[in-house]
Design an enzyme around this catalytic site. Structure first.
Site, PDB file in Angstrom:
ATOM      1  CG  HIS A   1      -4.321   1.147  -0.479  1.00  0.00           C
ATOM      2  ND1 HIS A   1      -3.462   0.460  -0.448  1.00  0.00           N
ATOM      3  CD2 HIS A   1      -3.104   1.478   0.616  1.00  0.00           C
ATOM      4  CE1 HIS A   1      -2.068  -0.068  -0.315  1.00  0.00           C
ATOM      5  NE2 HIS A   1      -1.313   0.725   0.027  1.00  0.00           N
TER       6      HIS A   1
ATOM      7  NE  ARG B   1       0.872  -3.197  -3.897  1.00  0.00           N
ATOM      8  CZ  ARG B   1       1.146  -0.767  -3.887  1.00  0.00           C
ATOM      9  NH1 ARG B   1       1.612  -0.422  -5.362  1.00  0.00           N
ATOM     10  NH2 ARG B   1       0.176  -0.823  -3.154  1.00  0.00           N
TER      11      ARG B   1
END
Ligand code: FAD
Length: 630
Positions: free
Chosen positions: A249, A269
């Site tokens: 990740h 994000r």
């Protein structure tokens, strides 16, 4: 003589995360006597940690969404190595599984007009993740547990015993599966608290044990994720596929050291967070690979406009699939543009107002405030890649979730195929529900086909193996914690996010040595809560899984999704149709073979433009397919 507690069930589900609970509910709904076993406390599984949401093309946020678009996104995310039938079932069934959760009592966040709200995530064309703030997994687990309790209440009313048809055994670790004439007959384990042994006799077992992240030193995974299900499947004679593909990740915490690896959700994000290096540059614009160029913004202005007008602008490159973002961060840090702690900056404070951040990302705000003394409503976070998810897992029949071993099923993170070489965020929670249900259903049906008897000699052997770390055969052997650290370091440094042939050869040599040391780790004391003993047994599994990853990663001479080779940096169409299959040889070694993927069904193939397919397929494959469908 050792007393071994014995239970008989129709279906035994190992693992109480989303996949296990959904499987158990289905088996019970089919009228089967079902056991749910979990290594940790009931309710504590990775599923509960899932933050961002559950991907399902309900089309609430954008009516253009549908299963075909979700299917295409999933195949692109996995770089066309996915098992296409699983990706199809997943895309088609996910919306129903989310709705069904609401009928069980879940309550997802709403849009203004009262439908389930959906958020943006990397690689998804439209806002698609059903969510509850940044605590989606908690709602999912809470709801599934509540459903279990409600079924138990029905059983209480009918039979006078709440546990007559579905019973939870928690803090119970399964160490062995039993087969009789090649088919599943039961399993063996111990209770962590007092160390007492237990066997479950059952003709159908569902593995739902989650991932393998604890084989790496920097990971978002917690202590239980030692690849037990992967290793149990191998030793029972099943096969694993795609084990070279691990998802790093892009955003884990990097500071302070005690929380290194802890996840920073992608929702940061999705909701507008931008990545910058120490020069203040939004570097992701430099890292959009050719295959994605048409779908991503080329300027900050366009990327910024996309948040309010997604139909007329392209998405910012911070929302590329995870493998791309993780590699980009890795490159920036390597080039000397990272922070002193080896990360980059992720900033949501410049785009969202403090009250919005507190509403949308409450857990992230809390996590950074408490653990790093950073206020994300005012300051950027420091982030870097962390080992997060394993795409590889048990090779299963897509429709039934059954492995090569009759009676052995696998669903959720422990199963392989669905996500190909890289999983899209949000596609795991939906995967758990879709394939958890299918595994439970088919395990229930399989239980009607007969009930093989467990061989008593197998039980005795399982007991002996579990006691080995206490025995005189291992006296004077090493402490399991030391060996585990060595294994984690080996995988992190030599089979990590960027891989090289010679480093992986070295890793495999080191693993040989670690295998010898694992066979003789020894522990002191007795079986009452003894973490050293637990780890000694887990280590065997970690080792077997690490071997699969190491061997497959060395074999695959290309870069694709979660597998990046410094010495073979490009994606090679000649590798797309090859699966690397692992089988156990004896107790602690694996052999690797190559297997052709089944070509995609032509109606699914026709969902893609030829120009896009050319980026992934060989000319011969394309010709053959078009000829097929003609
Ligand atoms: P898990 O939920 O991992 O459960 C595994 C179960 O197996 C546990 O009960 C464990 O105790 C048990 N078990 C393991 N070994 C044994 C054994 N030997 N004997 C008995 N029991 C055993 N995915 C998304 O789609 N969206 C997200 O927003 C998201 N966020 C995430 C955030 C974090 C921090 C993490 C770590 C993962 C996230 N993921 C997300 C991924 C997703 O949560 C996991 O892939 C998924 O929950 C796995 O579910 P599962 O049911 O397969 O297994």
């Amino acid at each position: 003589d050792e007393q071994i507690e014995r239970h008989d069930y129709d279906v035994v589900v190992i693992g109480a995360g989303g996949a296990g609970l959904r499987a158990a509910i289905e088996a019970r709904l089919q009228g089967k006597r079902t056991a749910i076993i979990s290594k940790s406390l009931f309710g504590k599984a990775h599923t509960v940690m899932a933050e961002g949401g559950c991907a399902a093309s309900m089309g609430n946020a954008n009516p253009n969404d549908n299963w075909q678009v979700h299917y295409r996104d999933t195949m692109r995310g996995g770089k066309f190595l996915n098992n296409w039938r699983m990706a199809e079932l997943h895309a088609k069934e996910a919306p129903d599984r989310v709705w069904e959760l609401e009928t069980y009592g879940a309550l997802f966040d709403r849009t203004k007009d009262g439908t389930i709200s959906q958020r943006n995530f990397g690689g998804h064309t439209y806002p698609r993740l059903a969510h509850v703030g940044d605590r989606t997994g908690l709602e999912l687990i809470r709801t599934l547990q509540q459903k279990v309790v409600s079924l138990q209440q029905e059983d209480l009313a009918e039979t006078g015993d709440a546990e007559s048809r579905i019973r939870v055994f928690h803090e119970c670790t399964i160490t062995e599966l039993f087969t009789t004439d090649g088919a599943i007959s039961g399993c063996f384990g111990y209770f962590r608290g007092d160390g007492r042994f237990v066997r479950f006799d059952a003709p159908a077992i569902v593995l739902a044990t989650g991932g393998v992240g604890k084989s790496y030193s920097v990971t978002s995974n917690s202590w239980e994720y030692t690849g037990d299900g992967h290793a149990l499947a191998l030793r029972a004679g099943a096969t694993l596929i795609n084990m070279e593909f691990l998802q790093f990740h892009p955003t884990g915490m990097v500071w302070p050291p005690s929380v290194r690896g802890l996840l920073v959700t992608e929702s940061v994000r999705g909701d507008g967070g931008v990545l910058r290096n120490t020069d203040g540059k939004r570097f992701m614009f430099e890292y959009v690979p050719d295959v994605f160029k048409e779908q991503y913004a080329t300027s900050e202005e366009e990327g910024d406009r996309w948040y309010t007008d997604p139909d007329n602008n392209r998405r910012p490159p911070e929302l590329l699939p995870r493998d791309e973002v993780a590699r980009a961060i890795n490159s920036e840090v390597k080039a000397g543009r990272g922070t002193e702690h080896g990360g980059v900056f992720l900033d949501v404070s410049t785009r969202l107002k403090p009250e919005e951040i507190l509403k949308r990302l409450p857990s992230m705000h809390h996590q950074f405030k408490e653990l790093a003394d950073v206020d994300i409503t005012k300051e950027p976070m420091e982030v870097g890649p962390t080992c997060h998810y394993v795409m590889g897992g048990v090779e299963v029949e897509p429709d039934t979730a059954m492995s090569k071993v009759p009676g052995l099923f696998a669903a959720g993170e422990v199963a392989g195929g669905m996500h190909g070489s890289n999983r899209l965020g949000g596609n795991s929670l939906s995967d758990l529900l879709v394939f958890g249900r299918r595994a439970g259903l088919h395990a229930a049906q399989h239980a009607d086909t007969g009930r093989p008897a467990v061989a008593e000699s197998d039980v005795a052997a399982a007991l002996e193996r579990a006691m080995l770390p206490f025995s005189s055969a291992t006296a004077g052997g090493e402490n399991p914690f030391v060996v585990q650290q060595e294994l984690q370091k080996t995988m992190h440094e030599l089979v990590g996010i960027i891989r090289k042939g010679d480093e992986m050869e070295l890793a495999l040599k080191k693993l040989e040595d670690i295998a010898t040391r694992t066979r003789t780790v020894s522990v002191e004391g007795h079986r009452r809560f003894n973490p050293g003993w637990h780890l000694a047994l887990d280590l065997r599994n970690m080792l077997l899984v690490a071997l699969c990853t190491g061997k497959a990663a060395l074999e695959r001479q290309e870069s694709r999704g979660g597998h990046t080779r410094d010495d073979f940096p490009v994606m090679d169409s000649d590798w797309r149709h090859l699966l690397l299959v692992c089988r156990a040889i004896g107790e602690d070694d694996v052999e690797l073979t190559r297997q052709e993927q089944l070509p995609m069904r032509s109606d699914l193939f026709d969902l893609f433009e030829s120009d896009e397919l050319k980026k992934y397929y060989t000319g011969d494959e394309l010709g053959g397919h078009r000829a097929d469908s003609a």
